[in-house]
Design a protein around this motif. Sequence first.
Motif, PDB file in Angstrom:
ATOM      1  N   LYS A  85     -19.793 -34.193 -17.019  1.00  0.00           N
ATOM      2  CA  LYS A  85     -18.862 -34.927 -17.878  1.00  0.00           C
ATOM      3  C   LYS A  85     -19.534 -35.076 -19.237  1.00  0.00           C
ATOM      4  O   LYS A  85     -20.650 -35.580 -19.325  1.00  0.00           O
ATOM      5  CB  LYS A  85     -18.582 -36.291 -17.262  1.00  0.00           C
ATOM      6  CG  LYS A  85     -17.442 -37.023 -17.932  1.00  0.00           C
ATOM      7  CD  LYS A  85     -17.199 -38.333 -17.211  1.00  0.00           C
ATOM      8  CE  LYS A  85     -15.822 -38.875 -17.562  1.00  0.00           C
ATOM      9  NZ  LYS A  85     -15.514 -40.080 -16.832  1.00  0.00           N
ATOM     10  N   SER A 106     -19.117 -36.256 -23.422  1.00  0.00           N
ATOM     11  CA  SER A 106     -18.340 -37.049 -24.348  1.00  0.00           C
ATOM     12  C   SER A 106     -18.716 -36.527 -25.730  1.00  0.00           C
ATOM     13  O   SER A 106     -19.897 -36.350 -26.029  1.00  0.00           O
ATOM     14  CB  SER A 106     -18.750 -38.497 -24.123  1.00  0.00           C
ATOM     15  OG  SER A 106     -18.385 -39.239 -25.240  1.00  0.00           O
ATOM     16  N   ARG A 107     -17.727 -36.203 -26.536  1.00  0.00           N
ATOM     17  CA  ARG A 107     -18.023 -35.606 -27.838  1.00  0.00           C
ATOM     18  C   ARG A 107     -17.061 -36.116 -28.891  1.00  0.00           C
ATOM     19  O   ARG A 107     -15.981 -36.604 -28.564  1.00  0.00           O
ATOM     20  CB  ARG A 107     -17.944 -34.078 -27.737  1.00  0.00           C
ATOM     21  CG  ARG A 107     -16.619 -33.560 -27.246  1.00  0.00           C
ATOM     22  CD  ARG A 107     -16.688 -32.093 -26.827  1.00  0.00           C
ATOM     23  NE  ARG A 107     -16.670 -31.188 -27.945  1.00  0.00           N
ATOM     24  CZ  ARG A 107     -15.599 -30.477 -28.313  1.00  0.00           C
ATOM     25  NH1 ARG A 107     -14.456 -30.567 -27.654  1.00  0.00           N
ATOM     26  NH2 ARG A 107     -15.663 -29.673 -29.341  1.00  0.00           N
ATOM     27  N   THR A 128     -13.532 -39.907 -30.211  1.00  0.00           N
ATOM     28  CA  THR A 128     -14.358 -39.443 -29.097  1.00  0.00           C
ATOM     29  C   THR A 128     -13.461 -38.998 -27.952  1.00  0.00           C
ATOM     30  O   THR A 128     -12.517 -39.702 -27.601  1.00  0.00           O
ATOM     31  CB  THR A 128     -15.278 -40.598 -28.626  1.00  0.00           C
ATOM     32  OG1 THR A 128     -16.039 -41.027 -29.759  1.00  0.00           O
ATOM     33  CG2 THR A 128     -16.235 -40.128 -27.552  1.00  0.00           C
ATOM     34  N   GLU A 178     -13.518 -37.228 -23.877  1.00  0.00           N
ATOM     35  CA  GLU A 178     -14.340 -36.887 -22.717  1.00  0.00           C
ATOM     36  C   GLU A 178     -13.802 -35.612 -22.109  1.00  0.00           C
ATOM     37  O   GLU A 178     -12.607 -35.374 -22.114  1.00  0.00           O
ATOM     38  CB  GLU A 178     -14.305 -38.023 -21.689  1.00  0.00           C
ATOM     39  CG  GLU A 178     -15.102 -39.219 -22.155  1.00  0.00           C
ATOM     40  CD  GLU A 178     -15.401 -40.177 -21.001  1.00  0.00           C
ATOM     41  OE1 GLU A 178     -14.624 -40.212 -20.035  1.00  0.00           O
ATOM     42  OE2 GLU A 178     -16.426 -40.878 -21.096  1.00  0.00           O
ATOM     43  N   GLU A 179     -14.700 -34.817 -21.615  1.00  0.00           N
ATOM     44  CA  GLU A 179     -14.288 -33.527 -21.076  1.00  0.00           C
ATOM     45  C   GLU A 179     -15.213 -33.195 -19.918  1.00  0.00           C
ATOM     46  O   GLU A 179     -16.368 -33.616 -19.898  1.00  0.00           O
ATOM     47  CB  GLU A 179     -14.478 -32.496 -22.188  1.00  0.00           C
ATOM     48  CG  GLU A 179     -13.669 -31.256 -22.019  1.00  0.00           C
ATOM     49  CD  GLU A 179     -13.784 -30.341 -23.247  1.00  0.00           C
ATOM     50  OE1 GLU A 179     -13.785 -29.129 -23.034  1.00  0.00           O
ATOM     51  OE2 GLU A 179     -13.894 -30.827 -24.386  1.00  0.00           O
TER      52      GLU A 179
END
Length: 307
Positions: free
Chosen positions: A151, A153-154, A165, A167-168
């Motif tokens: 997981k 977060s960017r 931000t 999440e992917e």
Amino acid sequence: MHMGIDYYNILKVNRNATDDDLKKAYRRLAMIWHPDKNPNTNKSDAESKFKQISEAYDVLSDPQKRQIYDLYGEEALKSGRRFNNNNHQNPNPNFRFNPRDAEDIYAELFGGSDAGFRNGESSSVKKAPAVENVLGCSLLDLYKGAKKKMKISRTVLDSFGKIRTVEEILTIEIKPGWKKGTKITFPEKGNQEPGVIAADLVFIIDEKPHDIFTREGNDLLVNQEISLLEALTGKTVELTTLDGRHLVVPVTEMVNPGYELTVANEGMPISKDPRKKGNLRIKFDVRYPSRLTAEQKSDLKRVLGGS
């Protein structure tokens, strides 16, 4: 609702979505599904998904196409037939549906931050340096191969250039036989900032120590302690392999301290051709008795005296 493709659902917008809503929805999905952003997934899946969202945006952002689509559905829009039922007049009987090229739509909508870079106008756009993360894998993961979900977060820029931000979840596919130091790159999955191309995200394989086996290149090493009697008279070594098989190895030679027995093809898979494997090397350590009785000593002298 008419049968056929549901463009609103594809873009995840409601039926009275404004032009702005459509742009935002398209940009968000295009960032995920553009084929360049999906080098590690199934390329054809990403391509068909990208074409779908482009087609949905193409239809809904064009007032004329959208009107026909809302009234009659996708099939009617594409067949271009005339509609003369009593309730509706065809808004434009001469209408022909010409789908636009998915890449053209993409270039037009990403005209702000990175289309200039794409079209080669400004070579001053810098790419952020790669972000590296160590990914610890067990020896079993590297033996059998594994899928690991990470997981992340960017930060990304939305269509107004605002930073937010997201999440992917990234899936990292570890292939059998990969070694420590192998790198897996996800292009442009780092943080996005204004005027900078997002960094690549790089995972570097590390190998966690195993209780029994040690890896050397493509070989597996295991230490085996045997008694002096077994060293002199022979023994059968029983081992459980990394993937849980039972291995029986007869030791027929006399074992000197430091003797190594090689079992072909029971090492690590070789990543270029995982059907081939390295060797398993069994290193022997001879356990000497801590003390002998006088009787045992004279027996040994009798047996070994002439040797």
